[in-house]
Structure formats: C-alpha cells, structure tokens
Write an enzyme that holds these catalytic residues in place. Structure first.
Site, PDB file in Angstrom:
ATOM      1  CD  GLU A 253      -1.143   0.796   4.521  1.00 44.80           C
ATOM      2  OE1 GLU A 253      -0.547  -0.257   4.775  1.00 44.80           O
ATOM      3  OE2 GLU A 253      -2.356   0.847   4.247  1.00 44.80           O
TER       4      GLU A 253
ATOM      5  CG  HIS B 229       0.366  -3.561   5.339  1.00 47.97           C
ATOM      6  ND1 HIS B 229      -0.622  -3.323   4.431  1.00 47.97           N
ATOM      7  CD2 HIS B 229       1.003  -4.678   4.924  1.00 47.97           C
ATOM      8  CE1 HIS B 229      -0.602  -4.264   3.499  1.00 47.97           C
ATOM      9  NE2 HIS B 229       0.375  -5.103   3.779  1.00 47.97           N
TER      10      HIS B 229
ATOM     11  CG  HIS C 260      -1.912  -1.132   1.205  1.00 50.51           C
ATOM     12  ND1 HIS C 260      -2.344  -1.792   2.332  1.00 50.51           N
ATOM     13  CD2 HIS C 260      -2.541  -1.709   0.153  1.00 50.51           C
ATOM     14  CE1 HIS C 260      -3.211  -2.733   1.969  1.00 50.51           C
ATOM     15  NE2 HIS C 260      -3.350  -2.700   0.659  1.00 50.51           N
TER      16      HIS C 260
ATOM     17  CD  GLU D 147      -1.805  -2.926   9.267  1.00 52.59           C
ATOM     18  OE1 GLU D 147      -1.525  -1.725   9.087  1.00 52.59           O
ATOM     19  OE2 GLU D 147      -2.383  -3.626   8.417  1.00 52.59           O
TER      20      GLU D 147
HETATM   21 ZN   LIG Z   1      -1.923  -1.754   4.386  1.00 56.57          ZN
END
Ligand SMILES: [Zn+2]
Length: 700
Positions: free
Chosen positions: A307, A442, A304, A534
């Site tokens: 990110e 991420h 992504h 994350e």
């Molecule tokens: Zn992501």
C-alpha cells in the site's frame, strides 16, 4: 509562468510563442516552460493536440517512455465507459471488470469480483470507451476475485474501433493475435500489443477460459492521451513525483536533510527482517530534542508494504515542508516551530521491495502486504483490548481497574513470540517519544477509521467506541472532509462497501474486527491517539497519479497534523521545587481514559471544545483539580498544575536520602516489560545478523 513554448524537433531545441498547434512533420516533443510541457507526435500524426504537464515530470522515468493505465483500477474510467456483450447478473456487470476489484463476502451480492459473461462462447467482449482518441499499448488481465469459484480467461483477442461499428483486430502481420491470458485468478498478466493502436474504443474478446469455469475477467488498459505521451496533471508543487525504492527513498530523505539541515534530522528506529533500516524524518525547529510543552506528532506509512501511496505522500510532505519553510510560508513555519514531527515513510520496506519489483499494475492485491516472515503487522501488536475487557468483567473492585498505559503481556516479550522485528521497533519507538497524535497510512479503500479496531466479543464487526469517541470522530472527519477524492459526493465506492454513506469515516471495529492493531495499541499503551487513513482504491497507483494524489491529500495531511494543538496542555510541577513531575496522571471528568505527563512534566490532552474538570494525581502528592475551557480555535488551552507533596512522601524522601522513590506498580510493570521486549529483540537481531552473514558466506 511565461507563455513560451519549447519544441524539440529532431533533437533540436526550438522556442516559439504559445499556443501553437500544428501537425508535426517529424517525431517530436513539445515543452512549455514553467508548469507545462507538451507531447510526442509521430510522422503520420494529424490532429495534434496539446497536453499540459507539470515540468517536474520532465525527469520522470515514466514520462514519454510508457503509457499509463486508463484508470479502470483507479476509477478514473467511469462505470458508464465500460460495456459488455452480456453479463451474468448485476454484481458481475461490466463495471466490475476492473483490475484488483474486491468482492463482498457473500456470493451473489451486488459487489462481485469481476465481469462475467452470461454465455460461454467466443463472441463475448468487454469494451472500454476512452472518450477520446487514445494510443492503446497494452492490456492487463486478471481472473475473478472470489473465494467461492475459480474463473479466468486463458487466451483472448483485442479489437479497437472509432465508432463501435467497425472493429479493427489487433494483427501480427497477417494473423489476428491471440494473447496469453491468466493461469490463475489473482496474478495480473500483461499483454503488450505488437503495435500501438490509435482509436477511441477497445475490446477484450475472450477465446478460451478455465475449463471448469466461465468467462470472467478484471482488466486494465494502458493507453496514452491521443497520440501524445504521458499526461500528468494535478499540482503546482515541484516535488519528486515517482515511486522510490529503498535506495531512492534514502537518497531523497538525505537531499531534504541537506536542503533543510536546521529543521530536519534522519534517524532509524530499527531494522526490517531483511536488515533494511526503518528511517524516520524528524522535522522541528530544534531537531533531536523534545522541547518542553511542544507536542510530538507522527505519520506512519507502509506497514502493509504494497500500500504504497502513503510512503510517497510522506516523501512529498517532507520535501514540501522544507521548501515552504524556506520560502517563509507562515502556516508551515508555525507548524514547524510549534510541533515536533516524525515521518516514517516505510514501516515494511521488505514487503515494499517485493511489490515494487512487480510494479504498479502487476503486483496484484496482496504481494508485499506482509513482512518477509509473512506477518501482517496490523494484527501483530499486543492485544491489550482483551486484557482490558477481561479485567472489567472479572474485577470486583472497580477502583483497581486501569484505563490507560496497559503493560505488554509477559508472553509477548519472549524471543519465541511471533512479533515482527518491525513491530518491535515501532513499539520501542512509541515508548521513547511522548507522541500525542498519529495517523497510520494505508491503501486499497477510501475511508478513515478510528479505534477501537477490535470488537469485544469476537463479532466480525460491531461499533466499538473508545471513551474518546467524539474526538476520534472529529479527527477522522478532519482528514476525510478535506481529502479531495473522499469528499467528492459523486465518487463511486471502491470495492464492496459504500463509505460515502458514513461521510467516509467509520469505527474500525464496525468495518471488520482487527485484533492487535497499531491504533488500538497506541491508544491503550501510550498517550497517542491514532487513526487509519485508507488513501486510495488502488493500493499501488501508477506513478502518473502521484501529483494529483498529492494535491488531493496535501491539505488533509497538514490540517490533520495541526489537530495536535487541540484540547489542553500544561506542565505538572512540584510546588516547592518547581521541578516537572513525570508520569503524573491527567484525568478528565467523564472520560474513562487517562493520559500521563512526559519526562519534564509536560502533558497534552486532546479534547473537543467544551468545559472540563481536570484532576492531576501523582505518587506522593496531593491531587489537584481545576476547570479548563477548550475553545474552538486552533490552539490549546494552557492548564498548568502545581502539586503539593504529602507529608508521607516528604518522610519517604528523607528516609531514601535523596534516592529515587519507586513508581507505582502499573508503571513499573510497563517499563519492565518493554525492557524485556527490547532485550529479546536485541538477541533476535544478533542471531539473525549472524545467520545472514553465514548465508552470504555460503553464497560466496
Ligand atoms: Zn493496509
């Protein structure tokens, strides 16, 4: 570090002993040698205080030119520092008035998408206590994050105060300034104060708002520590802490490669839709080749594109490993000698460039997430879960079921399939190198998720474990428990989920179902175990946050890589010829997921400590079983296997006159499909390149 203070006054460099605190008559900059430097002060400055900076920030493009965010988005500003004139209800309280905060799915739940005032008049305000004298320079405003209602502030005023009693309006000569606010609920808008205001408190005071809505906003405040410049803290490592766009990333990778040519190699695994190369930094004592018995590890960041923290952490990591290897840091030397490491800092460079152009505060929540074509790469891998679960349900002969190395489905290999060029490149990469362990970096939350990412019956969320649940939980725990931010028991939740309750780890499908995720694909299509990290509440942290983010993640990034040395490893060989046997199947009793040996017969089976019965089978050989004990230590148990050829196989080989014996059907299918995927990728790339050439020609 020495106690020397360097003072620059009127561009004159002066040295004096540290600490010296005195009001400065002129605009100036303090520099303390070594790890620390000082700050700006202007002519009228009183009460000058020192801020300590790592010296690496001297070259920082942001240093001393722009104030960083106070940290409403990053949570550096605590809930108790945010107050409001009134609020509609708890879930819309002042603590929700943070840039990019995300609401829960239900309207009315306790985690809603903004601060919303109870009344609709011009006396409403959101107030931030900076806790100390601060040089406020700008306000960033965003509407309410909600799929149910549309609320945003169109114009607003700003006031500052030192005591919350007397308020000073923000003036433009003789008039109080009315700032332009939002035109929609998602796009952040920057309002620069005509002159910086020095105070402890700042208020955002809405004047007009979307006519069918109410007063709701999310905000960030830009401000510098007292009257000083940018305050950067956090680490002693001298790394290039800033956001690197594509060209700068390439340059940095090149400089690491030049600094450590013996242990690094740069290669590309393919191109993005717009033709940017997907660069990988390989780190190994023998770059460019697989060594027998040495496990392969990968980190992937930025699938992504918005990110961005993972990308910078991987750039930091390659610089750090190179520096520490040269210094003879034994932990790093050992890691480099025993492991082949691959770092892909930017899987979606097209998306990144979009977010980078807007910058850390104005990119919003989703600009740059997707590929140029609008594909979410983490939903774009072949869904092998459904194929597996359907087979389990339909197959009456359980002995025919496979539990690993699932081939890509036929339809996925065509030119028309909506498979991003970046996804195609990664799949091809996964099959070229015998990866053992990986993490997918991420941002936008603080949690480590492990497979499966997809639920079985399309439930929005449901705990869906793999047969390797216990090892995956260990992997996730290793990262989460060593990360400084996640492991802080007093941290508040990022958005609308409290992962602290689960010690910051969760089964991916139990958070929200994701069909076609990279983690699930990696586990079902290859030998490689992969989790998602994350990294931060804020998807695009301000550059000034990067040193402390590195410090928070450094140990986690290292200790996670070291996990590739857990469990058992060995080589499967032919008893007569001593030749390695590729694609032998390694089965562990009670775990319904096999792995396969690599080209030279070497294999790695990640396992938690315990006693295991391990059976190895290979086409044309008698199976062999042995017990292998995995200890608690950080090195794998060696379990080599020598297999004896079956008489039938000997006969087949004689008949084939030394030619290759065909492999089993599953393997043949898997190889055929990847060849088809590569062929269609080549055609697509060729077509796109000629389109882009034509488009460029038309512009000229
Ligand atoms: Zn992501």
């Amino acid at each position: 570090m020495s106690d020397i203070l360097v003072v620059i006054l009127n561009s004159q460099l002066q040295r004096t002993s540290f600490p010296v605190v005195q009001p400065l008559p002129n605009w100036g900059l303090w520099l303390c040698e070594g790890t620390t430097i000082g700050c700006y002060a202007d002519e009228k400055a009183h009460n000058v205080s020192f801020s300590l900076f790592p010296s690496s920030t001297l070259n920082h493009p942001f240093a001393f030119s722009e104030c960083p965010p106070l940290g409403l988005e990053s949570l550096k500003v605590k809930d108790s520092q945010i107050q409001a004139s009134s609020y509609k209800r708890m879930g819309l309280g002042p603590h929700r008035g943070r840039l990019n905060i995300q609401s829960g799915v239900e309207d009315g739940d306790i985690y809603d998408g903004a601060w919303c005032a109870e009344y609709k008049d011009q006396n409403q305000w959101l107030q931030i206590d900076a806790k100390k004298l601060t040089r406020f320079t700008a306000v960033i405003l965003q509407g309410r994050g909600s799929i149910w209602s549309l609320d945003y502030v169109e114009t607003f005023k700003v006031q500052v105060s030192n005591d919350t009693i007397k308020w000073k309006p923000c003036m433009n000569a003789t008039e109080e300034v009315v700032f332009e606010g939002n035109k929609d609920s998602e796009t952040p808008v920057l309002a620069i104060l005509p002159e910086p205001a020095v105070a402890q408190y700042i208020r955002i005071n809405p004047q007009t708002w979307f006519k069918n809505g109410t007063i709701c906003l999310r905000a960030e405040i830009m401000g510098c520590d007292n009257i000083c410049g940018l305050y950067i803290e956090g680490t002693k490592d001298k790394l290039d802490f800033r956001h690197h766009n594509y060209k700068e990333m390439r340059k940095l990778m090149k400089s690491v490669n030049e600094m450590c040519p013996d242990i690094t190699r740069i290669y590309s695994i393919g191109k993005s839709y717009m033709g940017l190369k997907l660069y990988v930094m390989e780190i190994s004592d023998n770059p460019g080749k697989h060594e027998l018995g040495e496990p392969e590890f990968r980190y992937v960041a930025g699938m992504h594109g918005n990110e961005v923290l993972g990308r910078e952490l991987l750039l930091n990591l390659m610089e750090y490993i190179c520096q520490e290897y040269k210094r003879g840091n034994q932990r790093i030397v050992h890691l480099v000698e025993e492991t082949r490491i691959h770092l892909l800092p930017s899987m979606n460079p097209d998306g990144y460039e979009m977010a980078y152009k807007k910058g850390s505060e104005l990119a919003g929540w989703s600009l740059g997430r997707f590929s140029y074509e609008g594909i979410d790469m983490n939903h774009n891998f072949a869904d092998l879960n459904t194929i597996m679960w359907d087979a389990i349900e339909l197959e009456t002969d359980k002995s025919k079921l496979i539990n690993h190395y699932f081939p890509i489905p036929e339809h996925y290999t065509s030119e028309e399939a909506m498979v991003a060029s970046e996804t195609r490149a990664v799949i091809s990469w996964m099959q070229t190198i015998p990866f053992v362990l990986s993490a997918n970096l991420h941002g936008g939350e603080l949690v480590v998720t492990y497979p499966f990412d997809m639920t079985k019956d399309w439930a929005p969320k449901e705990h869906t474990p793999t047969p390797d649940e216990s090892f995956f939980r260990w992997l996730a725990t290793v990262y989460a428990s060593t990360n400084h931010v996640m492991s802080d028991p007093d941290r508040r939740p990022c958005h609308n989920e409290d992962f602290l309750r689960y010690n910051n780890i969760i089964n991916g499908a139990n958070w929200h179902t994701v069909p076609g995720s990279m983690n699930d694909f990696s586990y079902l299509h290859t030998n490689c175990f992969e989790v998602t990290v994350e990294l931060s509440c804020d998807k695009f942290p301000h550059a000034s946050e990067l040193p402390i983010e590195w410090e928070s993640n450094k140990e986690s990034l290292l200790v996670y890589m070291e996990q590739v040395h857990r469990g058992i490893k060995g080589v499967v060989k032919d008893r007569d010829t001593e030749a390695g046997i590729a694609d032998a199947i390694i089965k562990v009793d009670d775990i319904d997921h096999h792995i396969r040996s690599a080209f030279d017969g070497d294999f790695w089976r990640l396992l938690n400590p315990g006693d295991y019965d391990v059976t190895v089978t290979a086409e044309g050989y008698f199976p062999a079983t042995q017990s292998c004990r995995v200890e608690y230590e950080h090195y794998p148990t060696i379990c080599d296997f020598h297999l004896t050829k079956t008489p039938k196989q000997r006969l087949r080989e004689i008949l084939a006159k030394g030619g290759k014996i065909p492999k089993d059907l599953q393997l043949r299918l898997r190889q055929l499909r990847i060849r088809k995927l590569r062929a269609s990728t080549k055609l697509i790339n060729r077509r796109r390149a000629s389109q882009q050439r034509r488009a460029r020609g038309a512009h000229n």
